[in-house]
Design an enzyme around this catalytic site. Structure first.
Site, PDB file in Angstrom:
ATOM      1  N   ARG A  51       3.829 117.148  80.908  1.00 13.59           N
ATOM      2  CA  ARG A  51       2.577 116.913  80.180  1.00 13.59           C
ATOM      3  C   ARG A  51       1.545 116.193  81.046  1.00 13.59           C
ATOM      4  NH1 ARG A  51       5.882 113.773  75.639  1.00 13.59           N
ATOM      5  NH2 ARG A  51       7.344 115.341  76.360  1.00 13.59           N
ATOM      6  N   LYS A  53      17.352 111.852  85.454  1.00 19.48           N
ATOM      7  CA  LYS A  53      18.208 112.651  84.581  1.00 19.48           C
ATOM      8  C   LYS A  53      19.667 112.470  84.998  1.00 19.48           C
ATOM      9  CE  LYS A  53      15.054 116.556  83.754  1.00 19.48           C
ATOM     10  NZ  LYS A  53      14.910 116.363  82.293  1.00 19.48           N
TER      11      LYS A  53
HETATM   12  N1  BES Z   1      11.726 119.816  82.186  1.00 20.95           N
HETATM   13  C1  BES Z   1      12.136 118.968  81.120  1.00 20.95           C
HETATM   14  C2  BES Z   1      12.415 119.743  79.824  1.00 20.95           C
HETATM   15  C3  BES Z   1      13.574 120.691  79.880  1.00 20.95           C
HETATM   16  C4  BES Z   1      14.844 120.246  79.570  1.00 20.95           C
HETATM   17  C5  BES Z   1      13.387 122.013  80.188  1.00 20.95           C
HETATM   18  C6  BES Z   1      15.904 121.107  79.612  1.00 20.95           C
HETATM   19  C7  BES Z   1      14.450 122.896  80.232  1.00 20.95           C
HETATM   20  C8  BES Z   1      15.716 122.441  79.935  1.00 20.95           C
HETATM   21  C9  BES Z   1      11.043 117.950  80.820  1.00 20.95           C
HETATM   22  O1  BES Z   1      10.303 117.541  81.903  1.00 20.95           O
HETATM   23  C10 BES Z   1      11.723 116.750  80.276  1.00 20.95           C
HETATM   24  O2  BES Z   1      12.465 116.150  80.997  1.00 20.95           O
HETATM   25  N2  BES Z   1      11.434 116.418  79.017  1.00 20.95           N
HETATM   26  C11 BES Z   1      12.004 115.272  78.394  1.00 20.95           C
HETATM   27  C12 BES Z   1      10.909 114.586  77.633  1.00 20.95           C
HETATM   28  C13 BES Z   1      11.302 113.252  77.080  1.00 20.95           C
HETATM   29  C14 BES Z   1      11.516 112.256  78.206  1.00 20.95           C
HETATM   30  C15 BES Z   1      10.228 112.776  76.138  1.00 20.95           C
HETATM   31  C16 BES Z   1      13.093 115.740  77.450  1.00 20.95           C
HETATM   32  O3  BES Z   1      12.925 116.755  76.783  1.00 20.95           O
HETATM   33  O4  BES Z   1      14.145 115.095  77.413  1.00 20.95           O
HETATM   34 MN    MN Z   2      11.198 115.944  82.949  1.00 16.41          MN
END
Ligand code: BES
Ligand code: MN
Ligand code: ZN
Length: 503
Positions: free
Chosen positions: A350, A276
């Site tokens: 997931r 990230k």
């Molecule tokens: N933990 C994150 C989702 C999240 C983002 C929760 C911001 C709270 C605030 C999750 O693990 C994630 O990174 N999801 C990705 C999925 C994508 C790579 C398909 C996302 O939402 O960008």
């Molecule tokens: Mn994530």
């Protein structure tokens, strides 16, 4: 330094609430309600103040411009002979439109003004006892963080005494248990990840669970490997802190129904090799909010002695990039044997949930409720105060309604038929992303559905937005962790515990 394995470094403080037949003689302040009538401020009669004192109070409040509108908090010197130093009036708006949520928000707003006040007698309960108790506890919560100095005395939480008869004791106690469970979830979410990591988190849950009579089982990395939890292991393998699977069980003898709870427990989410961006990454200390909510809910079920069997399956892992981390393109084998191609290591929630849902399904529960801070797409679709719920049609719709009824906003979202096709992988049973921005929340729902056992009513609650409040405090919602959706889950468990016959 690491924390001790059981204590959290900092529990938030919150008002103590009491139910008493009579208002205490030695209160420091009174907390009363005000309404907004057609001709301005209205003060209902209350057992706390006589007629002449109420009239004097009315003068003081109108003199400083109080109108009784919802969430207006006004503090004035007490009328003579009231026996207290000051009176705090909180507005509830139009008396004819008063509902539980209005009360909770007003009580929560008032609670923030009570720090350092001491003992407060209140008549709030006359207009909705459970909602007032919840609002005071939830709104008065104060997370201290981890600091070198103690809080000054003036910030000490108040003691709030509700004057009401004993017939209300059960309702009062249930509201208190529910609200304090929300605070447990908030404390866990607000705890930094150098203190809360899979091993320390699991041990904390063991201690908390055993204290309220839950069976506790913790699988460490060796056991996870032996039993084939490839999703949890894959996400955890980049971290120096190995993963855990926590299973908590509440099994009362009178139970007619069984519920599986599953919650995402990523103690920190860097994204892994699909790293990230640095800005805002600190918020990912909250990526275990789903597991915290489910742990708090099963603890509440035990404290409330709900006659329903509940098992919480909580996969805990830290998603880190390292030489041992999972790579994009790796194929992993989940608990139960299904395989996933990991195209994005940041879609890790997931992967651990897949294992946990498969394991929870093995018990063949009547209902499987799962919640997770799963997708940024949830916030794009619904904003940061409304959870997205997917799953079996009826349960999904009912949970969304239930969430709205307790003030935890939620909206039913569809699973999309095009995603069945987009789930296909050239190299595994399925892939973990659909390589598109559109419908990201719903795709995750379709992915999770693959692991739910036949015939189990299930719901997936995406709380990426509502689990954290990035803005300032409002109503009974503080900054940072909110504890959503604990009250929805407790309400669901309560309802299910009251179902009589088997379907
Ligand atoms: N933990 C994150 C989702 C999240 C983002 C929760 C911001 C709270 C605030 C999750 O693990 C994630 O990174 N999801 C990705 C999925 C994508 C790579 C398909 C996302 O939402 O960008
Ligand atoms: Mn994530
Ligand atoms: Zn995550």
């Amino acid at each position: 330094m690491a924390a001790s394995t059981v204590d959290l470094p900092a529990r938030g403080s919150f008002p103590e609430v009491k139910l008493a037949k009579k208002a205490p003689k030695k209160a420091d302040a009174l907390l009363v309600v005000a309404f907004k009538g057609e001709e301005g401020l209205e003060l209902p009669a209350s057992s706390l103040l006589g007629g002449s004192a109420t009239r004097a109070l009315y003068e003081s409040l109108t003199a400083v411009g109080a109108t009784g509108k919802a969430n207006e908090v006004t503090r004035v010197p007490a009328p003579a002979k009231a026996g207290v130093a000051s009176v705090i009036a909180v507005g509830l708006g139009d008396a004819d439109e008063l509902d539980d949520e209005t009360m909770r928000r007003a009580a929560g707003t008032a609670a923030r003004a009570l720090k350092g006040v001491g003992t407060v007698a209140t008549s709030l309960g006359d207009f909705g006892l459970a909602a007032a108790v919840e609002g005071i506890i939830l709104g008065g919560y104060n997370h201290r963080g981890i600091r070198s100095s103690e809080l000054a005395d003036k910030e000490a939480p108040a003691t709030v005494v509700f004057a009401d008869d004993k017939s209300k004791a059960k309702e009062f106690e249930a509201a208190k248990i529910g609200a304090e469970s929300v605070l447990l979830a908030r404390d866990l979410v607000n705890t930094p990840s150098n203190f809360l990591y899979p091993e320390s988190y699991a041990e904390f849950l063991r201690a908390q669970g055993e204290e309220v009579g839950l069976d506790v089982e913790i699988l460490d990395e060796k056991e996870l490997k032996k039993q084939g939890f490839g999703g949890i292991l894959s996400v955890g393998q980049g971290s120096a802190r190995p993963p855990r699977l926590v299973r908590l069980t509440w099994a009362p003898r009178k139970a007619k129904r069984s519920v599986a709870l599953v919650g995402k427990g990523i103690t920190f989410d860097t994204g892994g090799i699909s790293l990230k961006p640095g800005s805002g990454m600190w918020d990912m200390i909250s990526d275990m909010g789903g597991s915290a909510a489910m742990a708090a809910s099963i603890i509440a079920a035990a404290k409330l002695e709900l006659p329903v069997k509940v098992t919480a399956t909580l996969p805990l892992a830290e998603n880190m990039p390292s030489g041992s981390a999972t790579r994009p393109g790796d194929v992993i084998t989940h608990y139960g044997g299904k395989t996933s191609e990991v195209l994005n290591t940041d879609a890790e929630g997931r992967l651990v949930l897949a294992d946990a849902i498969a394991r929870a399904s093995e018990d063949n529960p009547d209902y499987l409720l799962e919640t997770a801070t799963l997708t940024g797409a949830q916030m794009v679709a619904l904003g940061d105060r409304t959870a997205g719920i997917m799953g079996s049609d009826e349960l999904r719709d009912h949970l969304a309604e239930l969430g709205r009824s307790v003030g935890e906003n939620a909206w039913a979202m569809p699973l999309l038929e095009e995603h069945d096709e987009q789930l296909k992988s050239g190299n595994a049973d399925m892939r973990n992303i659909h390589v598109k921005r559109e419908g990201g929340m719903e795709f995750a729902g379709t992915y999770l559905k693959q692991f739910v056992g036949e015939g189990i009513e299930w719901a997936h609650i995406d709380i990426a937005g509502p689990s954290m409040n990035g803005g300032s405090a409002w109503g009974y919602t503080p900054k940072q962790a909110t504890g959503v959706p604990v009250r929805t889950i407790i309400a669901a468990l309560t309802e299910i515990s009251q179902q009589k016959k088997k379907k």
